[in-house]
Design an enzyme around this catalytic site. Structure first.
Site, PDB file in Angstrom:
ATOM      1  N   HIS A 464       0.833  -1.203   0.000  1.00  0.00           N
ATOM      2  CA  HIS A 464       0.000   0.000   0.000  1.00  0.00           C
ATOM      3  C   HIS A 464       0.872   1.260   0.000  1.00  0.00           C
ATOM      4  O   HIS A 464       0.729   2.133  -0.862  1.00  0.00           O
ATOM      5  CB  HIS A 464      -0.900  -0.014   1.247  1.00  0.00           C
ATOM      6  CG  HIS A 464      -1.773   1.191   1.395  1.00  0.00           C
ATOM      7  ND1 HIS A 464      -3.109   1.181   1.071  1.00  0.00           N
ATOM      8  CD2 HIS A 464      -1.502   2.448   1.814  1.00  0.00           C
ATOM      9  CE1 HIS A 464      -3.620   2.391   1.285  1.00  0.00           C
ATOM     10  NE2 HIS A 464      -2.656   3.178   1.740  1.00  0.00           N
ATOM     11  N   GLU A 465       1.790   1.333   0.946  1.00  0.00           N
ATOM     12  CA  GLU A 465       2.624   2.536   1.054  1.00  0.00           C
ATOM     13  C   GLU A 465       3.533   2.667  -0.159  1.00  0.00           C
ATOM     14  O   GLU A 465       3.830   3.771  -0.612  1.00  0.00           O
ATOM     15  CB  GLU A 465       3.441   2.515   2.353  1.00  0.00           C
ATOM     16  CG  GLU A 465       2.596   2.503   3.637  1.00  0.00           C
ATOM     17  CD  GLU A 465       1.522   3.581   3.686  1.00  0.00           C
ATOM     18  OE1 GLU A 465       1.689   4.632   3.041  1.00  0.00           O
ATOM     19  OE2 GLU A 465       0.494   3.350   4.361  1.00  0.00           O
ATOM     20  N   HIS A 468       1.739   4.509  -2.875  1.00  0.00           N
ATOM     21  CA  HIS A 468       1.846   5.969  -2.718  1.00  0.00           C
ATOM     22  C   HIS A 468       3.219   6.458  -3.207  1.00  0.00           C
ATOM     23  O   HIS A 468       3.331   7.497  -3.859  1.00  0.00           O
ATOM     24  CB  HIS A 468       1.706   6.361  -1.242  1.00  0.00           C
ATOM     25  CG  HIS A 468       0.309   6.298  -0.702  1.00  0.00           C
ATOM     26  ND1 HIS A 468      -0.759   6.939  -1.298  1.00  0.00           N
ATOM     27  CD2 HIS A 468      -0.192   5.697   0.413  1.00  0.00           C
ATOM     28  CE1 HIS A 468      -1.849   6.725  -0.564  1.00  0.00           C
ATOM     29  NE2 HIS A 468      -1.538   5.977   0.463  1.00  0.00           N
ATOM     30  N   HIS A 471       3.371   6.858  -6.855  1.00  0.00           N
ATOM     31  CA  HIS A 471       2.627   8.053  -7.278  1.00  0.00           C
ATOM     32  C   HIS A 471       3.559   9.277  -7.231  1.00  0.00           C
ATOM     33  O   HIS A 471       3.476  10.166  -8.078  1.00  0.00           O
ATOM     34  CB  HIS A 471       1.432   8.241  -6.334  1.00  0.00           C
ATOM     35  CG  HIS A 471       0.294   9.045  -6.881  1.00  0.00           C
ATOM     36  ND1 HIS A 471      -0.814   9.354  -6.131  1.00  0.00           N
ATOM     37  CD2 HIS A 471       0.071   9.634  -8.088  1.00  0.00           C
ATOM     38  CE1 HIS A 471      -1.653  10.071  -6.856  1.00  0.00           C
ATOM     39  NE2 HIS A 471      -1.139  10.262  -8.042  1.00  0.00           N
TER      40      HIS A 471
HETATM   41 ZN   LIG Z   1      -2.827   5.233   2.016  1.00  0.00          ZN
END
Ligand SMILES: [Zn+2]
Length: 673
Positions: A464-465, A468, A471
């Site tokens: 998940h991290e 990011h 991104h």
């Molecule tokens: Zn998040």
């Protein structure tokens, strides 16, 4: 005095010179950088030349560079490696920064320049991105109240300051109610509880100077107690204590505060010309309007409720079989759900863990990024802010992309949770900058010489991290204010939640989930259990979440309710809330909505993002699999590289060819018909 924070960073990739930075440098650097930003802003506002994109918007983008550098380092360290000195600095910096930001938006000459540019934008031959930052800048001024005059402007200032007082009071009341609850237990009351709950209950009793164990409202004690205690009477008392936080009467009661906050928010929205607060709040979100949120939540509600009712019927029978008359109550749910979970999906965490080694899961995340986007990761030997941190140079076709820092282990100086942030975000103008991104987690640190092992949830958090981080790393825009994760709140979790899906791709676990001692791949049967357990009790989880999201939305739609508790009851009644499920956060302790402004009429956004990540991953599956190169290229071109350079809806539609539907989410949650 020039500190290493403000001197030129003559380091590899212009990383912060961590080994030269000392805590004593922060205060003077902050003072100097803040003063510099004020001078820069004043120069832009007082420029005798007529406003142009370059002398106003681009100049604002370039201003505050020193402040960004200082704060980038400071706030990252304050979160991931705090100490009393850094905490004291944070208490000093935070209100001064809030004041600094407010002063910029209250600067009339500055706003006049931005407004002039906005009104004459058609004559100015601006690029799409230039137009976008101008639009966002103008919108931010207007939404802050910069266009208000006279009494209205004064009233806006008064409302904002009252709201900030009420938000703080709401939080403090909640903390006080949580701290005040204590339910003394006897040793016999601990029968049937797992060792770790028994230990926490004894520790809680000791901390309260009692002779025996006790129950407190600490989440790590109350939740497992509700899950494991066979004592129905104690579960009821525990559950009532837990759900009455903020509604105990007296000085710490939050119900009156909630009503006042809702009334002030409605007034604020009206001053700015919006029909209600939800319209004001959702204007800048991908959802755009309250009706679209209502529509989304409504589509998920019916199947979730049906699943929850079916589960309730099973548990009602279990309650009877245990010799209890009457109906299933909210304090029974977690207990019987846990019993069912053990019967249906018993997952032996201790057998699973050796297959999930931290280093191999990092490799897995890198490997997926390589297959999807062609990124390479090479370990960097550079000074960092803590010995547990590691850094990699990220390149593509031999070209530098950015630096990725991983800070994975828990320590006392780190706040809880996991997050991604940047020491520096990507930009091309006015100065080109490459990103320096960090992932911070709280995984258990192994003893010396042992490999670090993760739970399945930990591994998902890592992916998940890292989503990011991608991104930020793949961001390719002109301006820092719209780069990377600078996007709408209901869009920002798309890249991260989407990346979690690659962990579940069987060939990824097959290659990287190998046993720490034998080196063997995870058995298929274990993998199946892991994946099946992920959808267990989703009816309950979806219902308690949507109930809260819907109450939040209706609180801010139309005229503000004089009695929020009555409004809450009406909304739940209208939904047909199952009687044995409570809202995840009832109004008197709904901190997301009342402790500050962050998630007000925005609690829905978790589900909004989940709808998109499920739908976006389905696009890969439809196209030819999780690593379909054409889809990966589209994802990067339309979403991961674009930051906030266009409205989220336009970005998503460019990637997918349409807006997302809820089918993939229902399937992912095990709620599809
Ligand atoms: Zn998040």
């Amino acid at each position: 005095m020039t500190t290493p924070l403000l001197a030129p960073w003559d380091t590899p990739f212009a990383l912060p010179p961590f080994d030269a930075i000392e805590d004593s440098h922060f205060a003077p650097a902050f003072d100097e950088a803040l003063a510099e930003h004020r001078v820069e802003i004043e120069a832009i506002a007082a420029n005798p030349e007529p406003p142009s994109f370059e002398n106003t918007i681009l100049a604002l983008e370039g201003a505050g560079e020193a402040l960004d550098r200082v704060l980038g380092v400071f706030f990252n360290l304050a979160g991931s490696d705090s100490n009393p000195e850094r905490q004291a600095l944070q208490r000093d910096f935070s209100p001064r920064l809030a004041e600094h930001g407010a002063a910029i938006y209250a600067n009339k000459r500055l706003f006049d320049r931005v407004r002039t540019l906005w009104e004459t934008r058609a004559d100015r031959d601006l690029s799409d991105e230039e137009l976008r930052v101008l639009e966002l800048s103008h919108r931010a001024f207007v939404r802050a109240g910069a266009a208000l005059e006279g009494d209205d402007a004064e009233r806006m200032t008064a409302i904002k300051s009252r709201l900030s007082v009420l938000g703080t009071q709401f939080t403090q009341n909640l903390l006080k109610d949580e701290a005040d609850f204590l339910l003394p237990l006897s040793e016999g009351d601990l029968d049937g509880l797992p060792d770790f709950v028994v230990d926490s209950a004894r520790a809680a009793g000791e901390a309260a100077d009692l002779d025996g164990p006790a129950l407190t409202l600490s989440r790590s004690l109350i939740v497992p107690f509700l899950q494991f205690s066979p004592r129905r009477d104690l579960r009821e008392r525990a559950w009532r204590g837990w759900t009455l936080r903020g509604a105990n009467g007296g000085e710490t009661d939050n119900r009156g505060i909630a009503a006042e906050i809702l009334a002030l928010r409605a007034e604020r929205a009206a001053l700015l010309g919006y029909p209600d607060f939800a319209h004001y709040k959702l204007e800048t979100e991908m959802a755009g309007s309250p009706d679209r949120v209502r529509d989304l939540l409504g589509q998920v509600w019916a199947p979730a409720r049906a699943q929850a009712e079916a589960d309730a019927a099973e548990m009602q029978a279990m309650l009877r079989a245990d010799g209890h008359d009457g109906r299933l109550e909210p304090w029974d749910w977690r207990y019987y759900a846990e019993k069912r979970r053990r019967a249906l999906h018993d997952l032996d965490e201790t057998a699973l863990k050796p297959y999930l080694q931290l280093d191999r899961m990092i490799e897995a995340a890198f490997s997926c990024a390589n297959r999807l986007f062609g990124l390479d990761f090479a370990p960097l030997d550079v000074p960092l802010y803590h010995p547990d941190c590691r850094a990699w140079e990220v390149t593509r076709d031999g070209e530098h992309v950015g630096v990725f820092i991983g800070d994975y282990f828990a320590r006392a100086s780190k706040r809880s949770g996991a997050w991604c942030s940047a020491f520096r975000s990507q930009a091309r103008r006015p100065q080109p900058r490459t990103p320096v991104v960090v992932n911070v987690c709280n995984f258990a640190k192994p003893s010396k010489g042992k490999p670090a092992l993760l739970s399945y949830d930990d591994a998902r958090t890592l992916f998940h991290e890292f989503g990011h981080a991608l991104h930020q790393l793949l961001s390719d825009v002109e301006f820092g204010s719209i780069s990377g994760t600078s996007v709408a709140r209901d869009f920002v979790e798309l890249p991260s939640q989407l990346y979690e899906h690659w962990l579940e791709v069987p060939e990824v676990l097959g290659e990287f989930a190998t046993h720490a001692t034998t080196g063997e791949a995870m058995p298929q049967e274990m993998l199946d259990r892991v994946l099946a357990a992920a959808t267990f009790d989703m009816g309950f989880q979806t219902v308690e979440y949507i109930a809260s999201a819907m109450v939040d939305l209706e609180f801010h739609s139309g005229p503000p309710p004089a009695d929020p508790m009555q409004k809450q009851a009406e909304v739940l009644e209208g939904l047909g809330m199952p009687r044995a499920i409570a809202m995840r956060h009832a109004t008197p302790h709904f901190a997301h909505v009342f402790a500050g402004d962050g998630y007000s009429s925005g609690y829905y956004s978790y589900m909004w993002s989940e709808v998109m990540d499920a739908d976006a991953f389905q696009a890969f599956e439809e196209a030819g699999g999780a690593f379909d190169p054409a889809m990966a290229e589209k994802l990067e071109r339309h979403i991961l590289s674009r930051g906030g350079s266009a409205e989220a809806e336009a970005l998503y539609t460019a990637f997918r060819g349409r807006m997302p539907g809820v089918e993939a989410l229902l399937k992912g949650r095990g709620l599809a018909a």
